[in-house]
Design an enzyme around this catalytic site. Structure first.
Site, short mmCIF file in Angstrom:
data_model
loop_
_atom_site.label_atom_id
_atom_site.label_comp_id
_atom_site.label_asym_id
_atom_site.label_seq_id
_atom_site.Cartn_x
_atom_site.Cartn_y
_atom_site.Cartn_z
N ASP A 177 44.53 47.08 35.85
CA ASP A 177 44.80 47.44 34.46
C ASP A 177 44.03 48.66 34.00
O ASP A 177 43.11 49.12 34.68
CB ASP A 177 44.51 46.25 33.53
N ASN A 201 39.44 33.52 27.66
CA ASN A 201 40.65 32.87 27.13
C ASN A 201 41.68 32.60 28.24
O ASN A 201 42.82 32.29 27.97
CB ASN A 201 41.29 33.74 26.04
N HIS A 259 42.78 34.81 30.54
CA HIS A 259 43.64 35.91 30.98
C HIS A 259 43.28 36.35 32.41
O HIS A 259 42.14 36.19 32.85
CB HIS A 259 43.64 37.10 30.01
N GLU A 266 47.42 38.20 28.44
CA GLU A 266 46.81 37.33 27.44
C GLU A 266 47.64 36.05 27.26
O GLU A 266 48.83 36.02 27.64
CB GLU A 266 46.72 38.08 26.11
C1 F6R Z 1 39.70 43.64 34.44
C2 F6R Z 1 40.48 42.42 34.33
C3 F6R Z 1 40.06 41.31 33.43
C4 F6R Z 1 38.64 40.83 33.69
C5 F6R Z 1 38.26 39.72 32.73
C6 F6R Z 1 36.83 39.25 32.93
O1 F6R Z 1 40.30 44.51 35.37
O2 F6R Z 1 41.47 42.34 34.96
O3 F6R Z 1 40.95 40.23 33.59
O4 F6R Z 1 38.54 40.37 35.01
O5 F6R Z 1 38.40 40.16 31.42
O6 F6R Z 1 35.97 40.27 32.58
P1 F6R Z 1 34.40 40.18 32.90
O7 F6R Z 1 34.28 40.20 34.38
O8 F6R Z 1 33.81 41.41 32.27
O9 F6R Z 1 33.93 38.91 32.30
#
Ligand code: F6R
Length: 268
Positions: free
Chosen positions: A67, A136, A138, A143
Site C-alpha cells: 500500500d 482494527n 485491517h 479496513e
Molecule cells: C502497512 C500495512 C498495514 C500495517 C498495519 C500495522 O503496509 O499494510 O496493514 O501492517 O497497520 O501497522 P504497525 O505495524 O505499524 O502496527
C-alpha cells in the site's frame, strides 16, 4: 491457519526472516509481498544482516508493497516509498527496478490500481506475502466492512487507523485519508501469507482474525480461507487466544520439514 507463538518480538522477527530467506533460496525468481509500519522493522534489519553477510541475495527478487498513501510525494518522509528505501531497499542488493510500490501520486489513480494488479500477474504472482495487522483487524489498508474479495484500489482510512498512524506524523490531521492498497482478493492469491503481530494492542484483532468468524468486520479473518496462512505472534499479541495449547501441540508435532526452529544456515 497455522499459529506460531514465541516469547518476544525478536524471536518472531527471526522466524519471519528465516522464511523469507528460504523463499529467496528455493525460488529462481522469488516474488515477495512486503508491508510497512512498525511490525516488520526488526525483520528487515535481520534480512539486511543476512544480505550483508552474503547468506542471501535479493538480486533476482521482485517485490510488491501492499500500500501507499494518496498524495504524499515519494520523498515525503512518511511515504511508504521513503520507508522502504530507508528500512530495506537502500541496504540490500535488490535491483531498484524490481521493487514495486503503488504510486499514490499517479495522475490517474484508478489506472494505477489496474496496472499494479497487472504487474503482479505478469510476474506470475506473489510467492510470499508478509503482512502486519491493524488494531482494527485491517490487512494492507483494507479496513473493516470492505469487500473480502477486493482488488487493488483506492480506499479511505477509518478514524481508528488515522489515530493509530498519527504517531508517524506531526498530528492526526496530517495523515492522508486516502490510500492505494492491494485488495483482500489480491492478498489471498499469494502462495503463502505470513502475518506477524506483536504487542497487547494487537491481541483483540489477532483473536478475531484466528478464532473469530470470517467477517468483513475483521478483514484479516479472510486469511482463514487461505490454503497456507501462518500467524507469527509474540505472547502479548497471542494473550487472548483460547486455543493456545492446541497451537503449541500442533507445532510440537510438526514434521522436521515443517519446523521453524530447526537450526538452518540463515541463523547466526
Ligand atoms: C502497512 C500495512 C498495514 C500495517 C498495519 C500495522 O503496509 O499494510 O496493514 O501492517 O497497520 O501497522 P504497525 O505495524 O505499524 O502496527
Amino acid at each position: 491457519m497455522e499459529v506460531i507463538i514465541r516469547d518476544n518480538p525478536e524471536d518472531c522477527a527471526q522466524i519471519v526472516a528465516n522464511v523469507v530467506a528460504r523463499y529467496l533460496d528455493n525460488k529462481d525468481k522469488p516474488v515477495l509481498g512486503l508491508a510497512t509500519g512498525s511490525t516488520p522493522e526488526r525483520m528487515y534489519k535481520k534480512l539486511i544482516e543476512l544480505n550483508r553477510a552474503g547468506r542471501i541475495s535479493f538480486k533476482k527478487t521482485t517485490s510488491f508493497n501492499l500500500d501507499e498513501y494518496v498524495g504524499l510525494p515519494p520523498d515525503h518522509p512518511q511515504s511508504y516509498h521513503a520507508y522502504m528505501k530507508e528500512k530495506l531497499f537502500d541496504h540490500i542488493d535488490i535491483p531498484f527496478g524490481n521493487t514495486n510500490i503503488p504510486d499514490g501520486n499517479a495522475a490517474d489513480l484508478r489506472e494505477e490500481c489496474l496496472q499494479y494488479e497487472k504487474r503482479i500477474r505478469e510476474t506470475g504472482g506473489i510467492d510470499l506475502q508478509v503482512l502486519g495487522i491493524g488494531s482494527n483487524g485491517h490487512i494492507g489498508f483494507n479496513e473493516p466492512i470492505g469487500s473480502l474479495s477486493s482488488r487493488t484500489w483506492i480506499k479511505i482510512l477509518t478514524r481508528n487507523t488515522l489515530r493509530d498512524n498519527a504517531r508517524f506524523f506531526e498530528d492526526e490531521s496530517q495523515v492522508p485519508r486516502h490510500v492505494i492498497t492491494m485488495g483482500i482478493g489480491t492478498i489471498l492469491e499469494a502462495e503463502h501469507c505470513l502475518i506477524l503481530a506483536c504487542g497487547h494492542h494487537k491481541s483483540e484483532a489477532v483473536q478475531a482474525m484466528i478464532e473469530g468468524p470470517i467477517t468483513s468486520q475483521c478483514p484479516a479473518s479472510a486469511l482463514q480461507f487461505h490454503k497456507r496462512a501462518t500467524a507469527v505472534l509474540d505472547v502479548d499479541a497471542a494473550c487472548l487466544l483460547r486455543l493456545k495449547e492446541h497451537y503449541r501441540w500442533v507445532e510440537e508435532n510438526h514434521l522436521d520439514w515443517q519446523r521453524y526452529d530447526l537450526p538452518n544456515r540463515f541463523e547466526k
